[in-house]
Write an enzyme that holds these catalytic residues in place. Sequence first.
Site, short mmCIF file in Angstrom:
data_model
loop_
_atom_site.label_atom_id
_atom_site.label_comp_id
_atom_site.label_asym_id
_atom_site.label_seq_id
_atom_site.Cartn_x
_atom_site.Cartn_y
_atom_site.Cartn_z
N LEU A 132 -5.92 15.33 -14.09
CA LEU A 132 -7.05 14.38 -14.68
C LEU A 132 -8.03 15.37 -15.32
O LEU A 132 -8.68 16.29 -14.83
CB LEU A 132 -7.92 14.10 -13.31
CG LEU A 132 -8.69 12.74 -13.21
CD1 LEU A 132 -7.71 11.58 -13.68
CD2 LEU A 132 -9.15 12.62 -12.01
N HIS A 133 -8.24 15.09 -16.91
CA HIS A 133 -9.02 15.83 -17.41
C HIS A 133 -9.74 15.36 -18.54
O HIS A 133 -10.61 16.00 -18.96
CB HIS A 133 -8.36 17.34 -17.92
CG HIS A 133 -7.50 16.77 -19.39
ND1 HIS A 133 -6.46 16.41 -19.05
CD2 HIS A 133 -7.86 17.08 -20.51
CE1 HIS A 133 -5.82 16.09 -20.34
NE2 HIS A 133 -6.70 16.58 -21.23
#
Length: 362
Positions: A206-207
């Site tokens: 998740l970025h």
Amino acid sequence: MKVVSVVGARPQLVKLAPIAAAFARTEHEHVIVHTGQHYDVNLSDVFFSGLGIPDPAVHLGVGSGGHGAQTGRILEAMDPVLAAENPDWVLVYGDTNSTLAGAVSAVKQHIRVAHLEAGLRSFNRRMPEEHNRVLTDHAADLLLAPTEEALRHLATEGLADRAVLTGDVMVDVCLSIRDAILAGERPAVELPEGVDPAEPYLLATLHRAENTDDPARLATLVAALADLPIPVVLLAHPRLLARAEAQGLKLAQGALRVGPPVGYAAMVATVLGSVGVVTDSGGLQKEAYLLGRPCTTLRSETEWLETLDGDWNRLVPDPALLGPGEWVATATRPAPGTPLGTPFGDGRAAERVVEILGRRLG
Ligand code: UD1
């Protein structure tokens, strides 16, 4: 022919690996310029050592910053480098701030620009990557499209004359690393503490700014991952760690087992060892597809529409809207029986890119 590759962020280093290898098999001169957008060892150095990429000839060392500041710093530092190198082509990769700054610096110095991974569109104009792609495509002289879909987008924007289909260089690197892992030539997977590689696990990343930078949204996504019934290996990007800490949000909760970002071969091994992937990364959606693992994408759209075919990838804009049962069933669904196609090419894209650059020089 002399070509300068401008790279700076993790996904660009993965794409650079097969390109650098293809150049090394020719007489052409290939110069690598690293902007320094990514500077952590595990976001940058491990890709050079792990993928056998030659060291950059120039490192601009720009570091992090807001979009304007970061892009501006790269642009300012790039101008004298390109003036001194005076290459036949500047090759820019993907959709980061390094891509846009490299393209603008070259265009303003009348140096030909080629854009690798041209024509991708999310049609979400709130994404920084979408600004970078669209602006770079319209600035570049040669658009190297990875897929038919990308080629169609370029044609729609009046750019067909400058576009050529090459296939995706990610296929080149992903499949050769997969084969090395399966042949035992690369080390086995290393998972965060508490995860048994013999038991089923999901891999998560998740970025994206749209997922990490809104506290309510980040809390929802982390809670959804934590609620899953099998271990979720979360390889956490520094942006995620920084935002979670700033919000007082604990990542190591429920099913989540948090580890640092890993090099490319370790990432491929982690996908191969998993029963599925949950992500907002473009590259990882494709790697899941190439490696035959079902993917759940925590976004409302994807640039890689081909991965959605046959239910190999599913878009989940907001797990909370699905209800707990449906969310679990989606994220843990087994691999579909549908055949995987080859929409991303044959694994020889890098060779083709080098050949086209040489041919188009005249
Ligand atoms: C960038 C790209 C994104 C790509 C991603 C891959 C842009 C606009 N975005 O996002 O398209 O998918 O790279 O990782 O170019 N940080 C560190 N160490 C580093 C680099 C960053 O700690 O080596 C932290 C800093 O707090 C920084 C934040 O991560 O502010 C964001 O870094 P940045 O380079 O701005 O964007 P990414 O989120 O990595």
